[in-house]
Design a protein around this motif. Structure first.
Motif, PDB file in Angstrom:
ATOM      1  N   TYR A  90      -5.923  -6.351  -4.136  1.00  0.00           N
ATOM      2  CA  TYR A  90      -5.557  -6.759  -2.778  1.00  0.00           C
ATOM      3  C   TYR A  90      -5.609  -8.275  -2.596  1.00  0.00           C
ATOM      4  CZ  TYR A  90      -5.768  -7.166   2.324  1.00  0.00           C
ATOM      5  OH  TYR A  90      -5.543  -7.526   3.629  1.00  0.00           O
ATOM      6  N   PHE A 113       0.833  -1.207   0.000  1.00  0.00           N
ATOM      7  CA  PHE A 113       0.000   0.000   0.000  1.00  0.00           C
ATOM      8  C   PHE A 113       0.869   1.259   0.000  1.00  0.00           C
ATOM      9  CE2 PHE A 113      -3.558  -2.703   1.579  1.00  0.00           C
ATOM     10  CZ  PHE A 113      -4.515  -2.303   0.657  1.00  0.00           C
ATOM     11  N   SER A 114       1.997   1.193   0.681  1.00  0.00           N
ATOM     12  CA  SER A 114       2.905   2.340   0.752  1.00  0.00           C
ATOM     13  C   SER A 114       3.544   2.624  -0.603  1.00  0.00           C
ATOM     14  CB  SER A 114       3.991   2.086   1.800  1.00  0.00           C
ATOM     15  OG  SER A 114       4.899   3.157   1.864  1.00  0.00           O
ATOM     16  N   ASN A 115       3.893   1.564  -1.345  1.00  0.00           N
ATOM     17  CA  ASN A 115       4.568   1.726  -2.642  1.00  0.00           C
ATOM     18  C   ASN A 115       3.608   2.130  -3.761  1.00  0.00           C
ATOM     19  OD1 ASN A 115       7.034   1.076  -1.521  1.00  0.00           O
ATOM     20  ND2 ASN A 115       6.804  -1.125  -1.930  1.00  0.00           N
ATOM     21  N   ASP A 116       2.442   1.479  -3.802  1.00  0.00           N
ATOM     22  CA  ASP A 116       1.475   1.770  -4.869  1.00  0.00           C
ATOM     23  C   ASP A 116       0.078   1.503  -4.330  1.00  0.00           C
ATOM     24  OD1 ASP A 116      -0.060   1.992  -7.163  1.00  0.00           O
ATOM     25  OD2 ASP A 116       1.441   1.064  -8.454  1.00  0.00           O
ATOM     26  N   PHE A 117      -0.533   2.540  -3.759  1.00  0.00           N
ATOM     27  CA  PHE A 117      -1.814   2.371  -3.071  1.00  0.00           C
ATOM     28  C   PHE A 117      -2.910   1.859  -4.007  1.00  0.00           C
ATOM     29  CE2 PHE A 117      -6.014   3.830  -1.833  1.00  0.00           C
ATOM     30  CZ  PHE A 117      -6.100   3.374  -0.528  1.00  0.00           C
ATOM     31  N   LEU A 118      -3.109   2.536  -5.132  1.00  0.00           N
ATOM     32  CA  LEU A 118      -4.226   2.207  -6.020  1.00  0.00           C
ATOM     33  C   LEU A 118      -4.119   0.797  -6.569  1.00  0.00           C
ATOM     34  CD1 LEU A 118      -6.812   3.300  -7.269  1.00  0.00           C
ATOM     35  CD2 LEU A 118      -5.469   4.102  -9.224  1.00  0.00           C
ATOM     36  N   TYR A 146      -4.102  -2.413   7.285  1.00  0.00           N
ATOM     37  CA  TYR A 146      -2.832  -2.381   6.544  1.00  0.00           C
ATOM     38  C   TYR A 146      -2.672  -1.070   5.780  1.00  0.00           C
ATOM     39  CZ  TYR A 146      -3.196  -7.249   7.789  1.00  0.00           C
ATOM     40  OH  TYR A 146      -3.339  -8.401   8.510  1.00  0.00           O
ATOM     41  N   ILE A 147      -3.792  -0.451   5.427  1.00  0.00           N
ATOM     42  CA  ILE A 147      -3.729   0.887   4.819  1.00  0.00           C
ATOM     43  C   ILE A 147      -3.203   1.885   5.844  1.00  0.00           C
ATOM     44  CG2 ILE A 147      -5.135   2.791   3.914  1.00  0.00           C
ATOM     45  CD1 ILE A 147      -6.950   0.650   2.628  1.00  0.00           C
ATOM     46  N   SER A 173       0.466   1.418   6.436  1.00  0.00           N
ATOM     47  CA  SER A 173       1.323   1.898   5.357  1.00  0.00           C
ATOM     48  C   SER A 173       1.876   3.300   5.625  1.00  0.00           C
ATOM     49  CB  SER A 173       0.565   1.886   4.025  1.00  0.00           C
ATOM     50  OG  SER A 173      -0.475   2.852   4.018  1.00  0.00           O
ATOM     51  N   THR A 203      -2.481  -1.752  -5.316  1.00  0.00           N
ATOM     52  CA  THR A 203      -2.679  -2.719  -4.225  1.00  0.00           C
ATOM     53  C   THR A 203      -4.130  -2.788  -3.807  1.00  0.00           C
ATOM     54  OG1 THR A 203      -0.447  -2.198  -3.429  1.00  0.00           O
ATOM     55  CG2 THR A 203      -1.890  -3.400  -1.925  1.00  0.00           C
ATOM     56  N   PHE A 204      -4.796  -1.639  -3.767  1.00  0.00           N
ATOM     57  CA  PHE A 204      -6.198  -1.581  -3.356  1.00  0.00           C
ATOM     58  C   PHE A 204      -7.096  -2.346  -4.324  1.00  0.00           C
ATOM     59  CE2 PHE A 204     -10.365   0.585  -3.029  1.00  0.00           C
ATOM     60  CZ  PHE A 204     -10.614   0.374  -1.681  1.00  0.00           C
TER      61      PHE A 204
END
Length: 293
Positions: free
Chosen positions: A68, A57-62, A80-81, A84, A64-65
Motif C-alpha cells: 500500500y 484494491f478492486s483489481n488486486d486486493f492482496l 479505500y478498501i 473498492s 495492494t494491501f
C-alpha cells in the motif's frame, strides 16, 4: 385543564417546526451533494485523485494491501478498501457516506443532552455541523478524517456516559465501549488514536485499580496489534511514506516546521480572542488561574 391543552398545542407546533427545520437542513445538504458542491475547494480533487487506491484494491486486493505504501498515500487504507466495493458506482458510495456521516451529528446531539442542554437547543447546535464547510465537503467527497470523526464522536459519547455514570459496573462498560470505538476511529484516521493517552490516564485516576487498568490497557494493545503488525512487521509504512502532494520532503520533517508554527499559533490566538478582546481580561485570567476541577 385549559392551560394544559394550550401547552400541548405549543409542544406539537414546536415539534412540527423542529422536524421542518431538520428536513430543510437535510434538503440543503442533499442539494449540495447533487450540485457537486466543494466548499473548501480541494475535497473533490482529493477524492478523484485517491480513486487510484480504491481501484488498486478492486483489481488486486492482496498485492495492494501488502504494498500500500507504494501508492504514495499517507491515509489509512480502510476507507479505500470499502471504496473498492463501489468502484463501478462511486456516486452510491458518496451518498451512503453522506448519510452515515450524519450519525456523528446524532451522537454530538446525544452528548449535548448529557451536558443538560435543552433538547431544542441541542438539536439546533448539533445541526450547525451540517453547514460547516469542512464537514459538508468531506461528507460529499469521502475522506478518512471524516470517517474517523464519526467513530470518534461515538467514543466521546461513551466517555461522557462514563463520566456521568455513578455505578462502577456501568462506568467500566462505557470505558470498554469508548475504547472499541476509539480504536475503529483510529483505523480510519490514526491521529485520533492519540486520545487513548488521555482516556487511559482518566480511567486509572478514576478507578485506581491496577488490575482494571492492566485489563483495559491489554484491550487497547490487542486492538492496536493489527495496526502495528501492518505498519512495522509487514513494513507497510504509509504514515511516513512519500505522498503525491509532497509538502516539503516529509510532513513530519523539519522542512515543514514553519507551517506548523504558523498554524498552531493561529489556533491558540483564535481561542484566546475572547480574553484578548475583553475589557476585563485580567479578571478572566485570574479566574482561570484560580479554577479548580
Amino acid at each position: 385543564m385549559y392551560f394544559n391543552y394550550i401547552y400541548s398545542l405549543k409542544m406539537i407546533e414546536n415539534r412540527k417546526f423542529l422536524w421542518l427545520y431538520l428536513f430543510l437542513i437535510y434538503i440543503f445538504l442533499v442539494f449540495g451533494f447533487l450540485s457537486g458542491e466543494d466548499p473548501i475547494k480541494g475535497a473533490k480533487q482529493d477524492f478523484l485523485s485517491h480513486r487510484q487506491a480504491g481501484l488498486a484494491f478492486s483489481n488486486d486486493f492482496l498485492k495492494t494491501f501488502l504494498n500500500y505504501n507504494d501508492i504514495g498515500m499517507r491515509h489509512s487504507p480502510v476507507l479505500y478498501i470499502l471504496r473498492s466495493f463501489f468502484i463501478e458506482n462511486e456516486n452510491l458510495f458518496r451518498f451512503l457516506f453522506l448519510n452515515l456521516s450524519l450519525i456523528s451529528v446524532f451522537f454530538f446531539f446525544k452528548s449535548l443532552l448529557l451536558k443538560n442542554i435543552n433538547n431544542n437547543l441541542a438539536i439546533f447546535f448539533s445541526s450547525l455541523i451540517l453547514i460547516l464547510p469542512t464537514f459538508r465537503a468531506y461528507s460529499y467527497w469521502p475522506d478518512p478524517h471524516l470517517a474517523g470523526f464519526l467513530f470518534f464522536m461515538i467514543s466521546l459519547y461513551f466517555f461522557l456516559k462514563f463520566e456521568y455514570s455513578n455505578e462502577i459496573i456501568s462506568k467500566k462498560n462505557y470505558a470498554y465501549l469508548n475504547t472499541i470505538f476509539l480504536a475503529i476511529s483510529a483505523y480510519f484516521s490514526p491521529n485520533y488514536g492519540l486520545m487513548v493517552i488521555y482516556y487511559l490516564f482518566t480511567y486509572f485516576y478514576t478507578f485506581k485499580e491496577l488490575k482494571y487498568f492492566i485489563k483495559i490497557l491489554l484491550i487497547n494493545i490487542l486492538l492496536a496489534l493489527p495496526f502495528f503488525y501492518y505498519l512495522i512487521i509487514l513494513d507497510v509504512n504509509f504514515i511516513f511514506g512519500e505522498a503525491e502532494f509532497n509538502i516539503g520532503d516529509n510532513i513530519y520533517s523539519l522542512n515543514n516546521i514553519s507551517n506548523k508554527i504558523i498554524l498552531i499559533l493561529s489556533l491558540f490566538l483564535f481561542y484566546q480572542l475572547p480574553m484578548v478582546l475583553s475589557l476585563n481580561h485580567k479578571k478572566i485570567l485570574y479566574k482561570i488561574i484560580e479554577y479548580k476541577y
